[in-house]
Design a protein around this motif. Structure first.
Motif, short mmCIF file in Angstrom:
data_model
loop_
_atom_site.label_atom_id
_atom_site.label_comp_id
_atom_site.label_asym_id
_atom_site.label_seq_id
_atom_site.Cartn_x
_atom_site.Cartn_y
_atom_site.Cartn_z
N LEU A 39 1.02 -1.28 -0.03
CA LEU A 39 0.16 0.14 0.02
C LEU A 39 0.96 1.31 0.04
O LEU A 39 0.63 2.26 -0.82
CB LEU A 39 -0.99 0.21 1.16
N ASP A 40 2.03 1.21 0.70
CA ASP A 40 2.96 2.55 0.54
C ASP A 40 3.45 2.49 -0.66
O ASP A 40 3.59 3.70 -1.39
CB ASP A 40 4.24 2.18 1.79
N ALA A 41 4.03 1.47 -1.51
CA ALA A 41 4.26 1.32 -2.85
C ALA A 41 3.36 2.16 -3.74
O ALA A 41 3.61 3.05 -4.61
CB ALA A 41 4.94 0.25 -3.08
N THR A 42 1.78 1.55 -3.41
CA THR A 42 1.18 2.01 -4.33
C THR A 42 0.87 3.78 -4.17
O THR A 42 0.68 4.34 -5.26
CB THR A 42 -0.55 1.40 -3.79
N ARG A 43 0.81 4.18 -2.89
CA ARG A 43 0.51 5.59 -2.61
C ARG A 43 1.91 6.39 -3.23
O ARG A 43 1.70 7.39 -4.25
CB ARG A 43 0.80 6.00 -1.04
N GLN A 89 -1.36 -6.64 -5.28
CA GLN A 89 -0.88 -7.38 -4.52
C GLN A 89 -1.03 -7.17 -2.63
O GLN A 89 -0.97 -8.06 -2.08
CB GLN A 89 0.83 -6.89 -4.44
N ALA A 90 -1.11 -5.77 -2.54
CA ALA A 90 -1.79 -5.61 -1.14
C ALA A 90 -3.03 -6.56 -0.62
O ALA A 90 -3.20 -7.31 0.23
CB ALA A 90 -1.88 -4.36 -0.88
N LEU A 93 -14.14 -9.38 1.86
CA LEU A 93 -12.86 -9.75 1.20
C LEU A 93 -13.18 -10.20 -0.29
O LEU A 93 -12.47 -9.64 -1.31
CB LEU A 93 -11.95 -10.84 1.51
N ASP A 94 -14.53 -10.66 -0.32
CA ASP A 94 -15.02 -11.00 -1.73
C ASP A 94 -15.02 -9.82 -2.98
O ASP A 94 -14.48 -9.73 -3.94
CB ASP A 94 -16.34 -11.49 -1.73
N PRO A 95 -15.21 -8.55 -2.44
CA PRO A 95 -15.22 -7.29 -3.48
C PRO A 95 -13.65 -7.32 -3.96
O PRO A 95 -13.57 -6.59 -4.86
CB PRO A 95 -15.70 -6.38 -2.83
N LEU A 96 -12.89 -7.75 -3.36
CA LEU A 96 -11.49 -7.49 -3.77
C LEU A 96 -10.84 -8.23 -4.94
O LEU A 96 -10.03 -7.74 -5.45
CB LEU A 96 -10.20 -7.74 -2.64
N GLU A 120 -9.51 2.28 1.06
CA GLU A 120 -10.33 1.24 1.56
C GLU A 120 -9.65 -0.10 2.17
O GLU A 120 -9.81 -0.57 3.04
CB GLU A 120 -11.22 0.84 0.44
N LEU A 121 -8.46 -0.31 1.51
CA LEU A 121 -7.70 -1.38 1.97
C LEU A 121 -6.95 -1.35 3.29
O LEU A 121 -6.81 -2.14 4.07
CB LEU A 121 -6.68 -1.86 0.69
N GLU A 122 -6.65 0.07 3.45
CA GLU A 122 -5.92 0.34 4.67
C GLU A 122 -6.95 0.11 5.95
O GLU A 122 -6.55 -0.42 7.00
CB GLU A 122 -5.46 1.77 4.72
#
Length: 131
Positions: A18-22, A39-40, A79-82, A116-118
């Motif tokens: 998530l840090d890499a994404t940001r 990946q996150a 998790l399903d919507p991921l 959202e993932l965070e």
């Protein structure tokens, strides 16, 4: 209570993605931000599976991983919507057969997905015993 080391490792790795994404979504945005978002999400799902004593193996498709959970598991509907991120594993990393590199989703959308993932990551840390 300290959490399982493997679970905590998956959660730490998801936080790194998530840090890499940001960072990659910051101007000038890099299309690989979407890959790290996938990946996150994958690592978060695997953390939940390992916490439930389910071995995820080398599977990378999020829908397949989520289906390993019992349908009554409270994490399953979270998790399903991921699964929407599964295509990000390859879509933005490789050229098409004609050599075209696909443009990334817009940075604002990617950053909203990070938020959202965070939230899910923080919930997992609380529930699974991360410090």
């Amino acid at each position: 209570m300290p959490g399982d080391r493997v679970v905590m490792g998956y959660l730490a790795a998801a936080a790194d993605d998530l840090d890499a994404t940001r960072r990659l979504a910051a101007p000038p945005a890099n299309r690989l931000a979407a890959y790290h978002l996938q990946q996150a999400a994958e690592k978060l799902v695997k953390a939940v599976l390992v916490h439930r004593k389910i071995h995820p193996g080398v599977e990378h498709r999020i829908d397949v991983l989520v289906r390993m959970l019992d349908a009554s598991d409270p994490w399953q509907p979270l998790l399903d919507p991921l699964d929407r991120f599964t295509p990000y594993a390859t879509t933005y990393r490789y050229p098409s057969p004609t050599g075209r590199l696909r443009a990334s989703p817009d940075a604002a959308s990617v950053l909203a997905e990070v938020d959202e993932l965070e939230k899910l990551l923080e919930r997992a840390r609380r529930e699974f015993g991360s410090p």
